[in-house]
Enzyme design. Structure first.
Site, PDB file in Angstrom:
ATOM      1  N   GLU A 178       0.735  -1.256   0.110  1.00  9.63           N
ATOM      2  CA  GLU A 178       0.534   0.288  -0.325  1.00  9.63           C
ATOM      3  C   GLU A 178       0.856   1.294   0.103  1.00  9.63           C
ATOM      4  O   GLU A 178       0.548   2.092  -0.915  1.00  9.63           O
ATOM      5  CB  GLU A 178      -0.805  -0.152   1.410  1.00  9.63           C
ATOM      6  CG  GLU A 178      -2.541  -1.371   1.313  1.00  9.63           C
ATOM      7  CD  GLU A 178      -2.810  -0.866   0.198  1.00  9.63           C
ATOM      8  OE1 GLU A 178      -3.238   0.540  -0.458  1.00  9.63           O
ATOM      9  OE2 GLU A 178      -3.565  -1.731  -0.232  1.00  9.63           O
ATOM     10  N   SER A 460     -52.907 -18.022  27.200  1.00  5.59           N
ATOM     11  CA  SER A 460     -52.481 -19.479  28.528  1.00  5.59           C
ATOM     12  C   SER A 460     -51.248 -19.007  29.361  1.00  5.59           C
ATOM     13  O   SER A 460     -50.953 -19.698  30.141  1.00  5.59           O
ATOM     14  CB  SER A 460     -52.705 -20.287  28.429  1.00  5.59           C
ATOM     15  OG  SER A 460     -54.303 -20.238  26.855  1.00  5.59           O
TER      16      SER A 460
END
Length: 770
Positions: A178, A460
């Site tokens: 780079e 329930s």
């Protein structure tokens, strides 16, 4: 002539003034940039996000760990299998023996240095553990799995590493590929810019970039992605200013921790520390040459060079990186050739090898910590958070949910444009630790956390609370008979409330155990009204619900909006025998030096009568054996005792199941986000997820000693009449208060001939034994 000279003089003065103003403006602008980058970079450069770890795996003699199970755990942690372990994070296996060298790790109570550990296993578990000096090791903790960090800036996540934790191969490779003039330039490299332009022009595509590592760092830290000349100038100046204020070593370390290297849903992967975990499942320090080269290859374009989507493309660039490293003397040519022959070794997408990402659970951790810590503490102070997550249970919970949701959608006759969603919460009842949490069908998606924020009608699931209130009142026990018949209640607004059973039938007089097991609505409403709504609603608060429900009859059938985590808190009191432990996701917090800051101590509070809870729990066992949960027996071994309850909201909008074994409590919810009907009851939707999960955990049976005040009694399940194990219509054993007398099923009453016959049989057995 004098007028012309005067005019020229004015023009030059104007130009000079303009240049002067521009120079002053430029100087001010540069000064402001300098202030910006020095203050922000200096502060953020040392910002350390809080790292969150799962609970560590503890190894000890007698633990039910086979060699296969142990190897799976080591692979999950990213340990490398070798012929002979030589470095931390490696292991070898020979049959039932496993040798490993653990990683150095700072726990909340001790620093664990790397050491050789030899473990011998058998079919039953670990038989022997010894260290490198052949000394017996009674217990040993493996380094825990990193499951995420708290770094909120733009959704970024990262693992910050120091220069000492980075192999020299990485910065050397970055410079070669780079920025070869990194050690000598002042932030920009004009020759590199010209060279890149020439190469790209000749190739007709972008093959090289002209930006230095410092410019890339500036772009990532401070700037957006606009490709304008003004932004490029600003980038160059800021890069040069950074070079003035900070050393090359600091800039390289910042680059290694900052650069963007991939995307995981909404989570941005920044820095090589996290990228190493994300792509290879192990710490950066343990990467091999070919893996370092792969990460350097990804830098150029994390999307274009995504190794999971474009492996061939990435491998070609990786090999180019290796070639450049050899050409510039970073590595020997033969090393490059050997590394180029290696596969990419990328772990699968969503893999939990070496680290995982559990957004729903991390959300719970964040909310827990924000009660005691400022946001800056969580994002900047480098805290280490030791959580309660069990990665094995989490994996099984995610698998059970996705498998069953896929099956339900394929087999459902009720098609919907909205996909089914689901939640799973798993806890350890005895200590209240949340050990798994799936907040949605896409478990790795950091979106709406249904486990914490979806308040849905629980149907329930309320019934065990009502039956507990009834038994605690002293008026009822598991064998008490209640009427399952028509109910009509006049409400405050003058309307008449007339609930129905889901079957739209009446069952008449039924014992409480049957009414709960078969989830009879009318029997439950009659029971709740008899006990009184105030007693029932207060019971919810006692068990752990923060806000008392309204005292409305509809609450008796679950017209109550509660989150899955709140349901887990309620049922925790049942699973824990009437004692409540606040659910927790964090065990301990330590600072960067390993000093404990806070431990989350176990809190146990009695909230209900243990005798009453025991009776209700035995009734919930019958839910599985004879009631709405009996289909779970197709998955769960018959010798494992479990208890639970299904729940279905009105119009089948929500499907629930909550239940527990000896060491696991799990809550499952299934529904649509738009609250439309799913057509699923709790037993048809959530129960299959729950039972598949429980079967996969190797869980233990629910077992509790019979309280002294209770006695075990056999009754007929349908009628509640006293029976015997060998006599009656579906005889079952229940717990009732000692001294309770129940009417006997006439056919089961003892008679003299029966007693004589039994004695004769026993005498004959004795004779034959002789």
């Amino acid at each position: 002539m004098s007028a012309l000279k005067k005019y020229r003089k004015q023009v030059f003065a104007g130009i000079a003034l303009a240049f002067g103003v521009a120079a002053i403006a430029f100087t001010v602008w540069v000064f402001m940039l300098d202030r910006k980058i020095t203050s922000q970079f200096e502060g953020r450069r040392w910002t350390l996000p809080a790292q969150v770890y799962a609970q560590p795996t503890e190894l000890y003699v007698g633990q039910a760990f086979s060699a296969d199970t142990l190897e799976q755990e080591l692979q999950r942690l990213g340990y490398q299998r070798v012929d002979k372990p030589q470095h931390a994070g490696s292991y070898s296996r020979q049959g039932t023996r496993v040798d490993l060298i653990n990683r150095r790790f700072q726990f909340w109570d001790a620093l664990q240095e790397p050491q050789l550990l030899s473990i011998k296993t058998s079919r039953t578990g670990i038989e022997d553990m010894r260290n490198g000096r052949n000394e017996e090791v009674p217990i040993f903790r493996l380094d825990p799995l990193l499951i995420g960090s708290i770094f909120p800036i733009h959704g970024e996540d990262r693992v910050v590493v120091t220069p000492e934790e980075v192999s020299q191969l990485l910065p050397s490779a970055l410079k070669v590929v780079e920025d070869r003039k990194f050690d000598s330039h002042w932030g920009v490299n004009p020759s590199a810019i010209l060279r890149a332009a020439f190469v790209n022009l000749r190739a007709g595509q972008i093959e090289q970039g002209g930006s230095t590592l410092t410019q890339q760092l500036v772009k990532s830290y401070f700037l957006d992605n606009r490709r304008t000349m003004g932004r490029k100038v600003e980038e160059a100046i800021m890069a040069m200013l950074l070079e003035v204020h900070f050393s090359k070593r600091d800039l390289m370390n910042a680059y290694i921790n900052e650069i963007y290297l991939g995307q995981d849903g909404r989570r941005a992967i920044h820095g090589f520390g996290l990228a190493s975990q994300f792509y290879f499942g192990k710490p950066l320090a343990e990467l091999q040459l070919h893996e370092v080269a792969t990460l350097v290859a990804i830098v150029r374009g994390p999307s274009y060079y995504d190794p999971r989507r474009h492996p061939k493309r990435v491998r070609e660039r990786r090999d180019m990186v290796l070639k450049l490293m050899a050409e510039h003397g970073v590595i020997a040519p033969d090393m490059a050739q050997k590394a180029a022959k290696r596969p990419l070794s990328i772990v699968g997408s969503g893999s939990q090898v070496g680290g995982g990402y559990y957004p729903a659970f991390l959300d719970l951790v964040r909310r827990t910590l924000r009660r005691d810590y400022r946001e800056e503490d969580l994002t900047e102070a480098g805290l280490r958070i030791f959580s309660t997550l069990d990665p094995t249970v989490q994996t099984q919970a995610e698998k059970a949910l996705t498998t069953e949701l896929d099956r339900l959608e394929k087999t459902s006759k009720k098609k919907s444009k909205v996909p089914l969603e689901g939640v799973v919460v798993v806890t350890a009842p005895q200590n209240g630790e949340v050990i798994a949490m799936v907040g949605g069908r896409q478990a790795s998606f950091a979106g709406f956390n249904r486990a914490l924020d979806a308040k849905r009608s629980i149907g329930s699931l309320v019934k065990p609370v009502i039956y507990l209130a009834a038994i605690e009142s002293g008026q009822y026990n598991a064998a008490s008979v209640v009427e399952d018949g028509p109910v009509a209640v006049k409400l405050a607004n003058g309307q008449i409330w007339q609930p129905k059973n889901i079957s739209e039938q009446f069952y008449g007089p039924v014992p409480l155990v049957r009414a709960l097991a078969q989830s009879m609505n009318l029997a439950t409403v009659n029971l709740g009204l008899s006990v009184g709504l105030p007693k029932v609603t207060r019971e919810f608060v006692a068990l752990g619900l923060e806000k008392e429900p309204p005292q409305l009859p509809s609450v008796l059938l679950g017209a109550l909006d509660v989150s899955p985590l709140e349901v887990a808190q309620l049922y925790n009191a049942f699973a824990n025998g009437g004692f409540s432990t606040p659910l927790r996701a964090v065990r301990a917090v330590v600072d960067t030096e390993g000093k404990p800051l806070k431990s989350f101590a176990l809190e146990v509070t009695p909230v209900a009568s243990p005798d009453a809870v025991y009776q209700v729990n035995r009734m919930m066992v019958e839910v599985i054996e004879h009631g709405s949960g009996r289909s779970a027996r197709a998955s769960i071994p018959s010798n494992i005792v479990v208890a639970g309850k299904s729940g279905t909201s009105s119009d089948y909008r929500d499907s629930w199941f909550a239940g527990f074994s000896g060491n696991h409590l799990a809550v499952v919810w299934i529904g649509h986000d738009d609250n439309s009907s799913t057509g699923l009851t709790g037993s048809a939707g959530s129960l299959p997820v729950w039972s598949r999960l429980m079967a996969s955990l190797g869980t233990t049976s629910w077992s509790a000693p019979l309280p002294e005040s209770l006695q075990e009694t056999w009754i007929e399940f349908p009628t509640g009449l006293a029976a015997r194990p060998d006599c009656g219509d579906e005889p079952i054993a229940i717990a009732v208060p000692r001294g309770t007398q129940l009417p006997m099923q006439p056919a089961c009453q003892s008679n003299v001939f029966g007693e004589i016959g039994e004695r004769a049989k026993e005498w004959w057995r004795g004779v034959t034994r002789q």
